[in-house]
Scaffold this motif. Structure first.
Motif, PDB file in Angstrom:
ATOM      1  N   THR A 192     -28.151 -43.902  35.799  1.00 46.93           N
ATOM      2  CA  THR A 192     -27.245 -43.814  36.944  1.00 46.93           C
ATOM      3  C   THR A 192     -25.947 -43.120  36.540  1.00 46.93           C
ATOM      4  OG1 THR A 192     -28.170 -45.862  37.829  1.00 46.93           O
ATOM      5  CG2 THR A 192     -26.049 -45.156  38.709  1.00 46.93           C
ATOM      6  N   THR A 193     -25.441 -43.458  35.360  1.00 47.08           N
ATOM      7  CA  THR A 193     -24.235 -42.800  34.850  1.00 47.08           C
ATOM      8  C   THR A 193     -24.471 -41.308  34.660  1.00 47.08           C
ATOM      9  OG1 THR A 193     -23.476 -44.810  33.754  1.00 47.08           O
ATOM     10  CG2 THR A 193     -22.611 -42.735  32.923  1.00 47.08           C
ATOM     11  N   THR A 194     -25.613 -40.958  34.090  1.00 44.06           N
ATOM     12  CA  THR A 194     -25.939 -39.548  33.888  1.00 44.06           C
ATOM     13  C   THR A 194     -26.034 -38.814  35.211  1.00 44.06           C
ATOM     14  OG1 THR A 194     -27.188 -40.170  31.906  1.00 44.06           O
ATOM     15  CG2 THR A 194     -27.537 -37.956  32.773  1.00 44.06           C
ATOM     16  N   ALA A 195     -26.669 -39.442  36.206  1.00 50.80           N
ATOM     17  CA  ALA A 195     -26.805 -38.817  37.517  1.00 50.80           C
ATOM     18  C   ALA A 195     -25.439 -38.537  38.131  1.00 50.80           C
ATOM     19  CB  ALA A 195     -27.629 -39.712  38.444  1.00 50.80           C
ATOM     20  N   ALA A 196     -24.519 -39.487  38.006  1.00 52.77           N
ATOM     21  CA  ALA A 196     -23.179 -39.296  38.567  1.00 52.77           C
ATOM     22  C   ALA A 196     -22.440 -38.162  37.861  1.00 52.77           C
ATOM     23  CB  ALA A 196     -22.385 -40.597  38.461  1.00 52.77           C
ATOM     24  N   MET A 197     -22.586 -38.071  36.554  1.00 52.65           N
ATOM     25  CA  MET A 197     -21.894 -37.014  35.815  1.00 52.65           C
ATOM     26  C   MET A 197     -22.440 -35.642  36.155  1.00 52.65           C
ATOM     27  SD  MET A 197     -21.338 -38.836  32.103  1.00 52.65           S
ATOM     28  CE  MET A 197     -20.471 -37.453  31.401  1.00 52.65           C
ATOM     29  N   THR A 198     -23.741 -35.546  36.357  1.00 55.81           N
ATOM     30  CA  THR A 198     -24.326 -34.241  36.663  1.00 55.81           C
ATOM     31  C   THR A 198     -24.035 -33.797  38.082  1.00 55.81           C
ATOM     32  OG1 THR A 198     -26.428 -35.294  37.279  1.00 55.81           O
ATOM     33  CG2 THR A 198     -26.200 -34.542  35.013  1.00 55.81           C
ATOM     34  N   SER A 199     -23.903 -34.748  39.007  1.00 58.64           N
ATOM     35  CA  SER A 199     -23.702 -34.381  40.413  1.00 58.64           C
ATOM     36  C   SER A 199     -22.235 -34.165  40.757  1.00 58.64           C
ATOM     37  CB  SER A 199     -24.298 -35.441  41.337  1.00 58.64           C
ATOM     38  OG  SER A 199     -23.678 -36.692  41.144  1.00 58.64           O
TER      39      SER A 199
ATOM     40  N   TYR B 264     -22.183 -16.485  46.052  1.00 60.39           N
ATOM     41  CA  TYR B 264     -23.145 -17.565  46.214  1.00 60.39           C
ATOM     42  C   TYR B 264     -22.491 -18.823  46.777  1.00 60.39           C
ATOM     43  CZ  TYR B 264     -26.015 -14.731  43.069  1.00 60.39           C
ATOM     44  OH  TYR B 264     -26.720 -13.724  42.506  1.00 60.39           O
ATOM     45  N   THR B 265     -23.174 -19.481  47.697  1.00 57.07           N
ATOM     46  CA  THR B 265     -22.785 -20.808  48.148  1.00 57.07           C
ATOM     47  C   THR B 265     -23.822 -21.792  47.634  1.00 57.07           C
ATOM     48  OG1 THR B 265     -21.728 -19.974  50.155  1.00 57.07           O
ATOM     49  CG2 THR B 265     -22.359 -22.294  50.124  1.00 57.07           C
ATOM     50  N   CYS B 266     -23.356 -22.760  46.854  1.00 57.95           N
ATOM     51  CA  CYS B 266     -24.279 -23.736  46.262  1.00 57.95           C
ATOM     52  C   CYS B 266     -23.616 -25.105  46.253  1.00 57.95           C
ATOM     53  CB  CYS B 266     -24.670 -23.323  44.850  1.00 57.95           C
ATOM     54  SG  CYS B 266     -25.827 -24.475  44.054  1.00 57.95           S
ATOM     55  N   ILE B 267     -24.283 -26.095  46.863  1.00 59.47           N
ATOM     56  CA  ILE B 267     -23.759 -27.455  46.951  1.00 59.47           C
ATOM     57  C   ILE B 267     -24.866 -28.435  46.569  1.00 59.47           C
ATOM     58  CG2 ILE B 267     -22.585 -29.154  48.405  1.00 59.47           C
ATOM     59  CD1 ILE B 267     -21.958 -26.831  50.347  1.00 59.47           C
ATOM     60  N   PRO B 268     -24.888 -28.945  45.349  1.00 58.55           N
ATOM     61  CA  PRO B 268     -25.856 -29.994  45.001  1.00 58.55           C
ATOM     62  C   PRO B 268     -25.552 -31.276  45.773  1.00 58.55           C
ATOM     63  CG  PRO B 268     -24.967 -28.936  43.038  1.00 58.55           C
ATOM     64  CD  PRO B 268     -24.117 -28.497  44.183  1.00 58.55           C
ATOM     65  N   ILE B 269     -26.592 -31.946  46.224  1.00 54.51           N
ATOM     66  CA  ILE B 269     -26.431 -33.151  47.033  1.00 54.51           C
ATOM     67  C   ILE B 269     -26.269 -34.370  46.118  1.00 54.51           C
ATOM     68  CG2 ILE B 269     -27.446 -34.599  48.814  1.00 54.51           C
ATOM     69  CD1 ILE B 269     -26.644 -31.715  49.653  1.00 54.51           C
ATOM     70  N   SER B 270     -25.165 -35.108  46.314  1.00 55.94           N
ATOM     71  CA  SER B 270     -24.923 -36.311  45.517  1.00 55.94           C
ATOM     72  C   SER B 270     -25.078 -37.591  46.340  1.00 55.94           C
ATOM     73  CB  SER B 270     -23.529 -36.272  44.888  1.00 55.94           C
ATOM     74  OG  SER B 270     -22.523 -36.144  45.877  1.00 55.94           O
ATOM     75  N   HIS B 271     -24.857 -37.518  47.666  1.00 57.69           N
ATOM     76  CA  HIS B 271     -24.987 -38.698  48.517  1.00 57.69           C
ATOM     77  C   HIS B 271     -25.606 -38.310  49.857  1.00 57.69           C
ATOM     78  CE1 HIS B 271     -21.865 -40.026  45.671  1.00 57.69           C
ATOM     79  NE2 HIS B 271     -22.382 -41.218  45.850  1.00 57.69           N
TER      80      HIS B 271
ATOM     81  N   LEU C 271     -24.823 -35.050  54.593  1.00 60.75           N
ATOM     82  CA  LEU C 271     -25.026 -34.797  53.166  1.00 60.75           C
ATOM     83  C   LEU C 271     -23.678 -34.537  52.504  1.00 60.75           C
ATOM     84  CD1 LEU C 271     -28.164 -32.472  53.295  1.00 60.75           C
ATOM     85  CD2 LEU C 271     -28.070 -34.962  53.109  1.00 60.75           C
ATOM     86  N   SER C 272     -23.519 -35.094  51.312  1.00 56.91           N
ATOM     87  CA  SER C 272     -22.246 -34.977  50.603  1.00 56.91           C
ATOM     88  C   SER C 272     -22.475 -34.412  49.213  1.00 56.91           C
ATOM     89  CB  SER C 272     -21.582 -36.355  50.514  1.00 56.91           C
ATOM     90  OG  SER C 272     -20.431 -36.317  49.707  1.00 56.91           O
ATOM     91  N   GLY C 273     -21.522 -33.608  48.746  1.00 60.61           N
ATOM     92  CA  GLY C 273     -21.599 -33.044  47.405  1.00 60.61           C
ATOM     93  C   GLY C 273     -20.402 -32.160  47.125  1.00 60.61           C
ATOM     94  N   ILE C 274     -20.311 -31.703  45.888  1.00 59.46           N
ATOM     95  CA  ILE C 274     -19.217 -30.829  45.471  1.00 59.46           C
ATOM     96  C   ILE C 274     -19.639 -29.374  45.625  1.00 59.46           C
ATOM     97  CG2 ILE C 274     -17.861 -30.054  43.491  1.00 59.46           C
ATOM     98  CD1 ILE C 274     -17.729 -32.875  42.531  1.00 59.46           C
ATOM     99  N   VAL C 275     -18.773 -28.563  46.208  1.00 57.23           N
ATOM    100  CA  VAL C 275     -19.044 -27.130  46.335  1.00 57.23           C
ATOM    101  C   VAL C 275     -18.918 -26.503  44.943  1.00 57.23           C
ATOM    102  CG1 VAL C 275     -18.401 -24.978  47.454  1.00 57.23           C
ATOM    103  CG2 VAL C 275     -18.082 -27.145  48.668  1.00 57.23           C
ATOM    104  N   HIS C 276     -20.046 -26.105  44.379  1.00 56.57           N
ATOM    105  CA  HIS C 276     -20.036 -25.504  43.043  1.00 56.57           C
ATOM    106  C   HIS C 276     -19.586 -24.052  43.081  1.00 56.57           C
ATOM    107  CE1 HIS C 276     -22.779 -28.380  40.549  1.00 56.57           C
ATOM    108  NE2 HIS C 276     -21.858 -29.019  41.240  1.00 56.57           N
ATOM    109  N   SER C 277     -19.922 -23.358  44.143  1.00 52.44           N
ATOM    110  CA  SER C 277     -19.538 -21.945  44.217  1.00 52.44           C
ATOM    111  C   SER C 277     -19.550 -21.498  45.670  1.00 52.44           C
ATOM    112  CB  SER C 277     -20.498 -21.065  43.400  1.00 52.44           C
ATOM    113  OG  SER C 277     -21.787 -21.074  43.980  1.00 52.44           O
ATOM    114  N   GLY C 278     -18.855 -20.395  45.930  1.00 53.45           N
ATOM    115  CA  GLY C 278     -18.815 -19.851  47.273  1.00 53.45           C
ATOM    116  C   GLY C 278     -17.978 -20.707  48.207  1.00 53.45           C
ATOM    117  N   ARG C 279     -18.172 -20.511  49.511  1.00 52.78           N
ATOM    118  CA  ARG C 279     -17.494 -21.292  50.542  1.00 52.78           C
ATOM    119  C   ARG C 279     -18.494 -21.622  51.645  1.00 52.78           C
ATOM    120  NH1 ARG C 279     -11.433 -18.705  51.483  1.00 52.78           N
ATOM    121  NH2 ARG C 279     -10.815 -18.667  49.279  1.00 52.78           N
ATOM    122  N   VAL C 280     -18.211 -22.698  52.369  1.00 52.43           N
ATOM    123  CA  VAL C 280     -19.063 -23.073  53.492  1.00 52.43           C
ATOM    124  C   VAL C 280     -18.167 -23.282  54.707  1.00 52.43           C
ATOM    125  CG1 VAL C 280     -18.998 -25.507  52.792  1.00 52.43           C
ATOM    126  CG2 VAL C 280     -20.779 -24.716  54.344  1.00 52.43           C
TER     127      VAL C 280
END
Length: 360
Positions: free
Chosen positions: A24-31, A168-175, A186-195
């Protein structure tokens, strides 16, 4: 109005300390891609090599996250006990991963630590939540920290060239949330680009490796509505119309723009190194679990190539070994060469990066 008027907003993500929840800790750090890590150590109870302190330092090292240590309960511990805990931390944990301790005693030490950087030096604070000792130094330190360039972090996790990130617009889903009257959010951090509102994005990959078209209805961050989400923003997105029935959102999936290649594969070649202190062994057929980027998967090792080892047995991975592994994954993932990989099998832990994703 606190968030809109604030000069700086620091978000703390409280992660699990028990070994049972290390995934769970690893998942949080990666997301969430934290800018920094804060490692809390009880100076009175000390550190044993069987607890998770070493595991957490290992994660910081694997994901190239600068971190600092906060030693707590200094009002209860004896000088001898504190010295013993500090020695174990420096000698048996930090030194193993190439870090040097930087004890913080006054405000000048804080300034010196910031100048020296945290790539190889680890600031160590001493605090008491009863007397308040050390709080002023820790608060001053936090006020001086700046967000790391998200482009740097995104490149580390995807291998995409810096000059190409704006495309590029890329948003990994964390929640994932299901809100009455709104639908799936869907929630996540915008890694690149804009939305932006009304943008067309693609969610996936699903169980068949496919992506599904969605359209942005609204964007929120810190309970405020936004017209656009930018790099490093942790946003929540709702969608227009009926959500595609063909896909069930899962953590680790991504929302990507129309112009980004819709990479999807369940077979990959990864370059890995088995961490020191990992006493178990891996061979062909083993199925360690772990993460590619922020996607949790199991890796079934099909082949071992370019094995570098000091042990006589062939095709068996020991601590300190390096190799390229051809792996079958339990699900399709979005990844490109350079995407971070971390895995574990019992006491064995390793990390590395994707060399190549093999098309489905």
């Amino acid at each position: 109005n606190i968030t809109s008027d604030a000069v700086k907003i620091i978000t703390f993500i409280d992660l699990c300390g028990q070994r049972n929840y290390i995934s769970t800790t690893t998942a949080a750090m990666t997301s969430t891609l934290p800018d920094y890590g804060m490692l809390a150590v009880n100076s009175n109870s000390g550190i044993s090599l069987s607890d998770t302190t070493k595991d957490h330092v290992e994660l910081f090292h694997a994901y190239s996250i600068p971190f600092f240590v906060v030693m707590t309960v200094i009002d209860l511990t004896t000088p001898e006990r504190f010295k013993e805990t500090l020695t174990v931390l420096k000698r048996d944990i930090l030194k193993v991963y190439g870090y040097s301790a930087f004890p913080i005693r006054n405000i000048n030490d804080v300034d010196s630590a910031l100048i020296a950087g945290m790539e190889k030096f680890v600031p160590i604070f001493q605090i008491s939540n009863v007397t308040g000792r050390g709080h002023d130094l820790l608060k001053y330190f936090l006020s001086k920290l700046n967000s790391r360039e998200q482009t740097e972090k995104f490149c580390l996790d995807t291998g995409i060239e810096v000059e190409q990130l704006g495309k590029y617009t890329c948003i990994p889903i964390s929640h994932i949330y299901r809100v009455n009257g709104v639908g799936i959010v869907l929630s996540g951090i915008v890694h690149s680009g804009r939305v932006h509102i009304n943008d067309v994005l693609y969610l996936g990959p699903d169980g068949n490796g496919e992506y599904h078209k969605v359209r942005v209805k609204s964007i929120q961050m810190n309970f405020e509505s936004l017209k656009e989400g930018r790099v490093n923003d942790h946003i929540a997105i709702s969608f227009k119309g009926k959500f595609p029935e063909e896909i069930t959102p899962q953590k680790g999936m991504v929302l990507i723009g129309e112009n980004i290649p819709k990479v999807s594969s369940n077979t990959c070649m990864i370059q890995v190194k088995i961490n020191l202190g990992s006493n178990a062994r891996l061979n062909v057929g083993a199925c360690p679990s772990g993460f590619i980027g922020s996607r949790r998967v199991c890796f079934k090792i099909k082949e071992i190539h370019e094995h570098i080892t000091k042990f006589p047995e062939g095709n068996i991975l020991h601590q300190g070994d390096e190799a390229k592994l051809l792996c079958q994954l339990t699900r399709y993932v979005f990844a490109v060469p350079g995407t971070r990989v971390i895995f574990h099998e019992g006491e064995m832990r390793g990390d590395g990066k994707v060399v190549n994703m093999i098309s489905k």
